[in-house]
Write a protein that holds these residues in place. Structure first.
Motif, PDB file in Angstrom:
ATOM      1  N   PRO A  90      23.362  56.407  48.324  1.00 36.23           N
ATOM      2  CA  PRO A  90      24.465  55.663  47.697  1.00 36.23           C
ATOM      3  C   PRO A  90      25.475  55.119  48.700  1.00 36.23           C
ATOM      4  N   PHE A  91      25.782  55.902  49.745  1.00 36.37           N
ATOM      5  CA  PHE A  91      26.791  55.472  50.707  1.00 36.37           C
ATOM      6  C   PHE A  91      26.347  54.218  51.458  1.00 36.37           C
ATOM      7  N   VAL A  92      25.123  54.228  51.986  1.00 40.02           N
ATOM      8  CA  VAL A  92      24.611  53.084  52.747  1.00 40.02           C
ATOM      9  C   VAL A  92      24.468  51.873  51.835  1.00 40.02           C
ATOM     10  N   LEU A 194      34.543  54.275  52.222  1.00 43.29           N
ATOM     11  CA  LEU A 194      34.693  55.694  52.545  1.00 43.29           C
ATOM     12  C   LEU A 194      35.346  56.496  51.422  1.00 43.29           C
ATOM     13  N   VAL A 195      36.331  55.911  50.765  1.00 41.99           N
ATOM     14  CA  VAL A 195      37.126  56.670  49.797  1.00 41.99           C
ATOM     15  C   VAL A 195      37.003  56.118  48.384  1.00 41.99           C
ATOM     16  N   GLY A 196      36.700  54.830  48.286  1.00 40.22           N
ATOM     17  CA  GLY A 196      36.770  54.148  47.003  1.00 40.22           C
ATOM     18  C   GLY A 196      35.984  54.791  45.889  1.00 40.22           C
ATOM     19  N   ARG A 197      34.764  55.217  46.189  1.00 37.49           N
ATOM     20  CA  ARG A 197      33.931  55.745  45.098  1.00 37.49           C
ATOM     21  C   ARG A 197      34.518  57.007  44.475  1.00 37.49           C
ATOM     22  N   PHE A 198      35.389  57.703  45.218  1.00 36.59           N
ATOM     23  CA  PHE A 198      36.011  58.905  44.670  1.00 36.59           C
ATOM     24  C   PHE A 198      37.203  58.565  43.776  1.00 36.59           C
TER      25      PHE A 198
END
Length: 666
Positions: A90-92, A194-198
């Motif tokens: 998901p991150f990549v 880096l932070v948005g998905r949280f």
């Protein structure tokens, strides 16, 4: 404050209020504002429509056409297939999608870029078991951030450049926006990735065959002999609760009953207005033997066509029998006549039979029958699919209903259900007025639904395979766009001329068909810009812009130029969260120029602050078209955006103000 200033400020306040209210389209409000200024004598009659020839307006229209050419030729699909990782976490995946959206948005319409990447994002979310909103919101924000990096990335940049040209004789060049824009975009993208998905609110996970769109609102008919006939509404609701569905209305004899009595007995041909989750819709209908209203109407149309055809065949047979009986009678009556008379009389019935068989009515079908036959072929094809589509901002379907566009007769498809996030309507499905962000469940062949989407401004949300299209056309479209950008970037010709030449080249080389040339133009945006440019000019000529600037500088900035630049950025960004970004830029540019003049500073950092602020609308779903586009597919609510949007806007100010002062000194 003189009378002219009072009048223009009154018009401005009314215009902004109507923009914020949102009852009427932005282009309607802008045109009303322009005409009011003309009536009040603030804009000379001969200059009222000069905005339609403004370079910024011409450039916006040409960019939209060239962006459409890139989409339709398959050039963007080819790039997407090449760049996006086929198997990654998901991150990549989120990083690759967001970066690609930002890059595409720098050189094409960012709404088009998002519409192309959204089905890919939903497909990836489905495969990875990630809530679609976790990918869609970062994707939308990435496309917005990328748009501020070039002259053609977003309409506000073109508007700002136009105001600078009017002030200094030359506008901003293609990449003048890049130093500040890229710095902000990189900082924003890093935070999003880096932070948005949280910070994106978690909605229900996408299922194996779909995604969270909110509850569907659909109509189901109680047909003769169905299980639901004769049941009480209370009992129907008890059954529907098992499928997480409920009846919210009843239609009997074309009369709507919004809150029917639970003890009301249901009859044949009653229509139930049912609210259901996508996953439970089918079981809710089958358990009570209910039929979708759209399918029932399709069946009725087919039955009528067959009945009409049988009736026509019967009439033919009757006419033929009549002629045969007449022939026999005449033949018997003339047996004693002379041979020549008998031959003549015997020839007449033959002529009648021939005449009857060849009558024109037998060679034709009525329009209704032909239409029904088209429905039959379209809706009984083996290639029938259920496909979800989302209505794009400024789509032709907005404000119209399925009945208005005759969706079944024109396209051979059915509208089965509508998902409108956070709202409930008691309107009939076929008469419900559409809104941007609505998700529609369509039934028909993929080709028919695709044609409908292209014409009416809807993007598919179902999984779709990427295709390369015609490689030669993709190459031509890419080359034309690259040459147009180069001509504008190196100052060989003005941007408006460069991209107009690109449109002409696209026509000459067959990349864009002449009949579809103007379909790609977002006419409400064009009218909005053209109408507001004379209004903004009136703000300058009456001294109203200087008046507002003086108020802001004396009461808040207190003469500090650095604070003034930050103030212009924040005010513009706040307005853009609630009204159209192009309109925001047109309103704020005269104020920015006035502020610079009051401080005896360069106007460039102030105008750049307007360009950045107008592009950064992250707090609401109505601030930017891309935010509206993901509202339904992501299952979002109005208050979901600020949780990720507010930190991004803080980053924009923290990075933007120092960069503005460094790249564009006061």
């Amino acid at each position: 404050m003189d009378s002219a200033q009072i009048m223009i400020l009154t018009v401005l306040v009314g215009t902004v209020a109507l923009f914020l209210w949102g009852r009427w389209r932005h282009d309607m409000v802008a045109m009303a504002s322009l005409l009011m200024c003309v009536v009040l004598g603030l804009v000379p009659t001969g200059e009222a429509f000069n905005g339609f020839g403004h370079p910024a307006v011409i450039t916006v229209a040409c960019i939209l056409i060239l962006s459409s050419a890139l989409q339709q030729s398959g050039a963007v699909d080819a790039l997407t297939r090449t760049v996006l990782p086929q198997s990654a976490g998901p991150f990549v995946t989120l990083a690759a999608l967001s970066l690609l959206a930002a890059i595409l948005s720098a050189f094409m319409n960012n709404v088009g870029a998002l519409a192309l990447l959204m089905p890919v994002a939903l497909q990836i979310a489905n495969k990875q078991g990630v809530p679609p909103g976790k990918i869609l919101m970062p994707l939308a924000f990435g496309s917005i951030l990328g748009g501020m990096t070039t002259l053609i990335g977003t309409p506000p940049n073109l508007i700002v450049s136009g105001f600078r040209a009017g002030l200094n004789g030359s506008g901003f060049s293609m990449f003048d926006y890049s130093p500040v824009g890229i710095a902000i975009a990189l900082a924003g993208l890093a935070f999003v990735i880096l932070v948005g998905r949280f910070l994106v609110p978690t909605r229900e996970r996408a299922g194996a065959e779909g995604f969270e769109t909110g509850s569907y609102l659909t109509e189901a008919r109680i047909t003769e002999g169905s299980k639901a006939a004769g049941m009480l509404l209370r009992d129907i609701n008890d059954e529907l609760e098992k499928s997480d569905a409920q009846v919210i209305g009843l239609i009997r004899n074309e009369k709507r009953i919004p809150a029917p009595n639970p003890y009301r007995e249901l009859h044949d041909n009653d229509i139930l207005l049912i609210e259901a989750e996508p996953e439970g819709l089918a079981s809710a209908l089958s358990g009570l033997e209910l039929t979708l209203e759209a399918e029932w109407r399709s069946i009725q149309a087919e039955a009528k066509a067959k009945a009409a055809e049988k009736e026509k065949d019967k009439d033919k047979d009757k006419d033929k029998d009549k002629d045969d009986v007449g022939a026999d009678a005449k033949e018997a009556a003339t047996e004693t006549l002379k041979e020549t008379t008998k031959a003549q009389n015997a020839k007449k019935p033959d002529e009648k039979v021939i005449s009857t068989d060849a009558k024109p009515d037998d060679e034709k079908s009525s329009d209704a029958e032909q239409t029904a036959e088209l429905h039959k072929k379209a809706l009984q094809s083996d290639d029938i699919s259920l496909i979800e589509v989302v209505i794009l901002p400024n789509a032709a379907f907005i404000g119209r209903s399925a009945a208005d566009i005759r969706i079944r007769s024109h396209y051979g498809i059915n509208l089965l259900a509508i998902s409108r996030q956070g709202q409930r309507s008691m309107s009939r499905l076929r008469t419900m007025k559409m809104q941007a962000g609505d998700v529609l469940l369509m039934q028909g062949s993929p080709a028919a639904i695709s044609e409908f989407g292209n014409r009416m401004g809807c993007a598919p949300l179902a999984e779709r395979a990427l295709h390369l299209g015609d490689k030669s056309q993709a190459f031509k479209a890419s080359a034309i766009m690259a040459i147009a950008i180069a001509l504008a970037a190196f100052g060989i010709v003005p941007a408006a001329i460069s991209f107009a030449l690109g449109v002409l080249a696209s026509l000459l080389f067959g990349v864009v068909a002449p009949r579809t040339l103007y379909d790609a133009v977002d006419w409400p945006v064009v009218v909005l810009l053209a109408a507001l440019i004379p209004v903004a000019t009136a703000m300058e000529t009456t001294g109203s812009a200087d008046l507002i600037a003086r108020f802001l500088l004396e009461t808040i900035a207190q003469g500090n130029a650095v604070i003034a630049v930050g103030l212009i950025l924040i005010v513009t960004m706040t307005l853009s969260d609630f009204m159209n970004n192009a309109a925001t830029a047109a309103v704020m540019c005269p104020i920015a120029i006035g502020s610079a003049a009051q401080l005896d500073a360069s106007s460039d950092p102030f105008l750049m602050a307007v360009a950045i602020g107008a592009s950064c609308a992250f707090l609401t779903p109505i601030g930017h078209q891309n935010n509206t586009l993901i509202l339904g597919p992501g299952g979002f609510r109005f208050g979901d955006y600020w949780k990720l949007g507010l930190p991004i806007e803080i980053i924009v100010v923290a990075v933007g103000v120092p960069m503005l002062l460094w790249v564009w000194p006061l």
